[in-house]
Write an enzyme that holds these catalytic residues in place. Structure first.
Site, PDB file in Angstrom:
ATOM      1  N   GLU A   1      -3.944  -3.685  -1.503  1.00 14.39           N
ATOM      2  CA  GLU A   1      -4.118  -1.922  -1.816  1.00 14.39           C
ATOM      3  C   GLU A   1      -3.709  -1.653  -2.989  1.00 14.39           C
ATOM      4  OE1 GLU A   1      -2.225   1.915   0.073  1.00 14.39           O
ATOM      5  OE2 GLU A   1      -1.128   0.395  -0.273  1.00 14.39           O
TER       6      GLU A   1
ATOM      7  N   ASP B   1       0.341  -7.377   7.391  1.00 13.25           N
ATOM      8  CA  ASP B   1       0.611  -6.415   6.188  1.00 13.25           C
ATOM      9  C   ASP B   1       1.484  -7.006   5.495  1.00 13.25           C
ATOM     10  OD1 ASP B   1       0.466  -4.012   4.776  1.00 13.25           O
ATOM     11  OD2 ASP B   1      -0.374  -3.034   6.288  1.00 13.25           O
TER      12      ASP B   1
ATOM     13  N   ASP C   1       0.325  -4.660   0.441  1.00 16.18           N
ATOM     14  CA  ASP C   1       0.799  -2.928   0.195  1.00 16.18           C
ATOM     15  C   ASP C   1       0.952  -2.823  -1.119  1.00 16.18           C
ATOM     16  OD1 ASP C   1       1.385  -0.377   2.012  1.00 16.18           O
ATOM     17  OD2 ASP C   1       3.288  -0.758   0.889  1.00 16.18           O
TER      18      ASP C   1
ATOM     19  N   HIS D   1      -5.037   4.245   7.974  1.00 22.72           N
ATOM     20  CA  HIS D   1      -3.937   4.768   8.806  1.00 22.72           C
ATOM     21  C   HIS D   1      -3.275   5.825   7.690  1.00 22.72           C
ATOM     22  CE1 HIS D   1      -2.117   1.901   6.197  1.00 22.72           C
ATOM     23  NE2 HIS D   1      -0.867   2.268   6.246  1.00 22.72           N
ATOM     24  N   ASP D   2      -3.730   5.831   6.517  1.00 24.24           N
ATOM     25  CA  ASP D   2      -3.020   6.852   5.381  1.00 24.24           C
ATOM     26  C   ASP D   2      -4.038   7.963   5.178  1.00 24.24           C
ATOM     27  OD1 ASP D   2      -0.828   5.212   4.869  1.00 24.24           O
ATOM     28  OD2 ASP D   2      -1.953   4.119   3.227  1.00 24.24           O
TER      29      ASP D   2
HETATM   30  O1  TEU Z   1       0.367   3.327   0.905  1.00 24.93           O
HETATM   31  C1  TEU Z   1       0.473   3.680  -0.639  1.00 24.93           C
HETATM   32  C2  TEU Z   1      -0.265   4.784  -0.989  1.00 24.93           C
HETATM   33  O2  TEU Z   1      -0.189   5.050  -2.273  1.00 24.93           O
HETATM   34  C3  TEU Z   1      -0.886   5.862  -0.532  1.00 24.93           C
HETATM   35  O3  TEU Z   1      -1.991   5.551   0.386  1.00 24.93           O
HETATM   36  C4  TEU Z   1       0.340   6.738   0.208  1.00 24.93           C
HETATM   37  O4  TEU Z   1      -0.109   6.587   1.941  1.00 24.93           O
HETATM   38  C5  TEU Z   1       0.392   8.160   0.255  1.00 24.93           C
HETATM   39  O5  TEU Z   1      -0.750   8.903   0.908  1.00 24.93           O
HETATM   40  C6  TEU Z   1       0.372   8.640  -1.077  1.00 24.93           C
HETATM   41  O6  TEU Z   1       0.060   9.933  -1.549  1.00 24.93           O
HETATM   42  C7  TEU Z   1       0.752   2.138   1.377  1.00 24.93           C
HETATM   43  C8  TEU Z   1       0.632   2.141   2.936  1.00 24.93           C
HETATM   44  O7  TEU Z   1      -0.519   2.142   3.123  1.00 24.93           O
HETATM   45  C9  TEU Z   1       1.358   3.233   3.336  1.00 24.93           C
HETATM   46  O8  TEU Z   1       1.114   3.756   4.730  1.00 24.93           O
HETATM   47  C10 TEU Z   1       3.090   3.362   2.908  1.00 24.93           C
HETATM   48  O9  TEU Z   1       3.767   4.481   3.482  1.00 24.93           O
HETATM   49  C11 TEU Z   1       2.995   2.993   1.744  1.00 24.93           C
HETATM   50  O10 TEU Z   1       2.048   2.181   1.075  1.00 24.93           O
HETATM   51  C12 TEU Z   1       4.533   2.578   1.255  1.00 24.93           C
HETATM   52  O11 TEU Z   1       4.710   1.442   1.942  1.00 24.93           O
END
Ligand code: TEU
Ligand code: CA
Length: 533
Positions: free
Chosen positions: A249, A96, A197, A318-319
């Site tokens: 992402e 990542d 990310d 994971h989000d």
């Molecule tokens: O996620 C970025 C993101 O925009 C979203 O998916 C976020 O998790 C949030 O739910 C918006 O409401 C990435 C990573 O996947 C996430 O785990 C991190 O917390 C984030 O970036 C910051 O690095």
């Protein structure tokens, strides 16, 4: 060599995968001990959520040293062993890459507090307004302000995520050079690529006020701008030295923007994770949920299948909350779990399976805020409290949407620590681990796990499923049907996203059926999925 077009990729959230030393925290030796599981699933690569050194404000997405392993997860030797052991099983490792921001514990940031240091311009530092206000009106991703005052430097720094995740300033060319070095460091260790990310927000064109909106005010100043494309092209040069792949992402992208980020001729990313299909059950932001309408979801999938030549496919990470309660049905847990697997593994693109998805794990069963770990959930809860949203409603929103839904430990078996740990797990284990676990599903020839393994093999052996064109056949209120076509060969997939029966006109010999059908007459039962020849 585009190996990633033939592969299924598996995402590991290291903290919750397998603990090896009883401290309740998943770790790298734990992952190594479970590689056979991934081999059985036919996985070609692992995307490893961050394992770098980090104070864990955002579980590793706040990096304090890009060249060190978080001691909770093990050592650099463990990491090298993981790369080697995975390789022995033909599994690649994708790291990542979190380069929009670093932890405020990072050496660069600590130095940056001193205006005379060489790191002074590594971040976005700004004076406040004369009236005592923040430098601009932007709002962050985690529901809070995105400026924090630093008493030492007497200025504010920008953080689009948590307070301790300071955004890097790519107007300073030294920052990109640092990132290139980090890439080389890991590529030399044998890493096959990176999941990047929030990669389409790197470049901020100015720090002027944004157009006021319900969330993410200011985002027109950083979403998918030309400056980001330029950065990605520079990174691609380094990646090409090692033949590495990247999946970005990318938040709030249209198909056109996605093509600009990962189109074949662009020399930037290889694939992107787009979000539109994950937004079908919400209004504008994820905290405002609306009823999931399968048809809206299908239309969105069709649109992206048609508009992109190739892309990353996913239903979980994971989000995001788990996919069965969200797009399927817990009442038809097994059927809908298999149906979602069928969708994921028969669309055109590279499928990503998130840990636990292959055994149909569902959302957490927490019942109070104290059980929540995620920084985003905590921040949002605080904001809701400030707006006097009643406690029960606050909890309802958190429970439905919290990222911790997907972060509970992997359920390996029915023992007390679910086979995840002998100690006290860092995040609660779902009580349903007695029913939903890998050990049980290994015994059951009809389980979700067996279905994933089976479809993974089917995909491996089927050029149509891997390379075929996508042709939509039916986009209904509950039925989704499409064909994959390669030359003379074709497969038809029919999915019934409902407990209500349906009658369809598609026919063919049954290749796979999630309810054990041997022939197909067009009649579909609850959450039924068939693949026809
Ligand atoms: O996620 C970025 C993101 O925009 C979203 O998916 C976020 O998790 C949030 O739910 C918006 O409401 C990435 C990573 O996947 C996430 O785990 C991190 O917390 C984030 O970036 C910051 O690095
Ligand atoms: Ca551990």
């Amino acid at each position: 060599m585009e190996w990633w077009k033939d592969a299924i990729i598996y995402q590991i959230y290291p903290r919750s995968f397998q603990d090896s030393n009883g401290d309740g925290i998943g770790d790298i030796p734990g992952i190594i001990s479970r590689l056979d599981h991934l081999q059985q699933l036919g996985v070609g690569a692992i995307w490893l959520s961050p394992v770098y050194k980090s104070p864990n404000a955002d579980n590793g997405y706040d990096i304090s040293d890009y060249r060190e392993i978080n001691p909770e997860y093990g050592t650099m030797e463990d990491m090298e062993r993981l790369i080697a052991e995975a390789k022995r099983r033909d599994i690649r490792i994708i790291m990542d890459l979190v380069i929009n921001h670093t932890s405020t514990d990072h050496y660069w940031f600590r130095q940056s507090r001193d205006r005379t240091s060489p790191y002074a311009d590594y971040y976005y530092w700004q004076h406040g307004m004369a009236d005592g206000g923040l430098p601009n009106n932007w709002t962050g991703f985690f529901g809070e302000d995105c400026w924090e005052f630093d008493p030492e430097r007497c200025e504010y720094y920008l953080h689009l995520f948590a307070k301790s995740q300071a955004d890097l300033n790519y107007h300073n060319p030294a920052v990109l050079e640092e990132v290139k070095d980090i890439l080389r460091f890991w590529l030399r260790k044998g890493v096959a690529g990176f999941r990047c990310d929030v990669i389409n927000i790197l470049w901020k064109d100015s720090l002027e006020n944004g157009k006021k909106q319900l969330a993410l005010t200011g985002s027109e100043h950083y979403l998918s701008l030309e400056g980001t494309h330029e950065i990605l092209r520079q990174l691609r040069e380094v990646l090409d030295e090692y033949g590495a792949m990247t999946v970005g992402e990318t938040v709030f992208v249209t198909p056109q923007q996605a093509r600009d980020l990962c189109g074949r001729d662009r020399g930037e990313l290889n694939m992107v994770f787009s979000f539109e299909h994950m937004e079908c059950d919400q209004y504008f932001i994820k905290w405002f949920k609306r009823k999931f309408r399968p048809k809206v979801f299908f239309e969105c999938l069709v649109k992206w299948q048609k508009e992109l030549e190739w892309n990353a496919l996913y239903l979980e990470n994971h989000d995001q909350p788990r996919s069965i309660p969200r797009f399927g049905s817990e009442a038809y847990w097994k059927e809908s779990g298999k149906l979602l697997a069928t969708l994921l593994l028969t669309l055109r693109g590279t499928p990503f399976i998130y840990q636990g998805q292959e055994i149909g794990m569902v959302n957490f069963d927490f019942d109070r805020m104290r059980q929540i770990n995620d920084v985003e959930s905590k921040n949002v809860e605080r904001v809701l409290r400030r707006f006097h949203v009643p406690r029960r409603l606050r909890w309802k929103l958190i429970k439905r949407t919290s990222r911790d839904n997907a972060r509970t430990p992997f359920q390996w078996n029915e023992e007390k620590g679910a086979g995840f740990t002998d100690g006290r797990p860092w995040l609660g284990i779902n009580r349903n681990s007695e029913q939903i676990n890998l050990a049980r599903q290994e015994q059951d020839p009809d389980s979700i796990w067996q279905w994933y393994k089976d479809l993974s093999r089917l995909r491996r052996d089927s050029a149509v499923l891997r390379q075929g064109e996508f042709v939509p056949l039916e986009v209904g209120e509950q039925v989704f049907a499409y064909r994959r076509v390669l030359g003379e060969d074709a497969l038809t997939v029919v999915l019934n996203f409902s407990e209500k029966e349906a009658m369809v006109s598609h026919r063919g010999n049954v290749v796979r059926s999630n309810v054990g059908r041997e022939s197909f007459d067009g009649h579909m039962g609850a959450w039924e999925a068939v693949i026809l020849q």
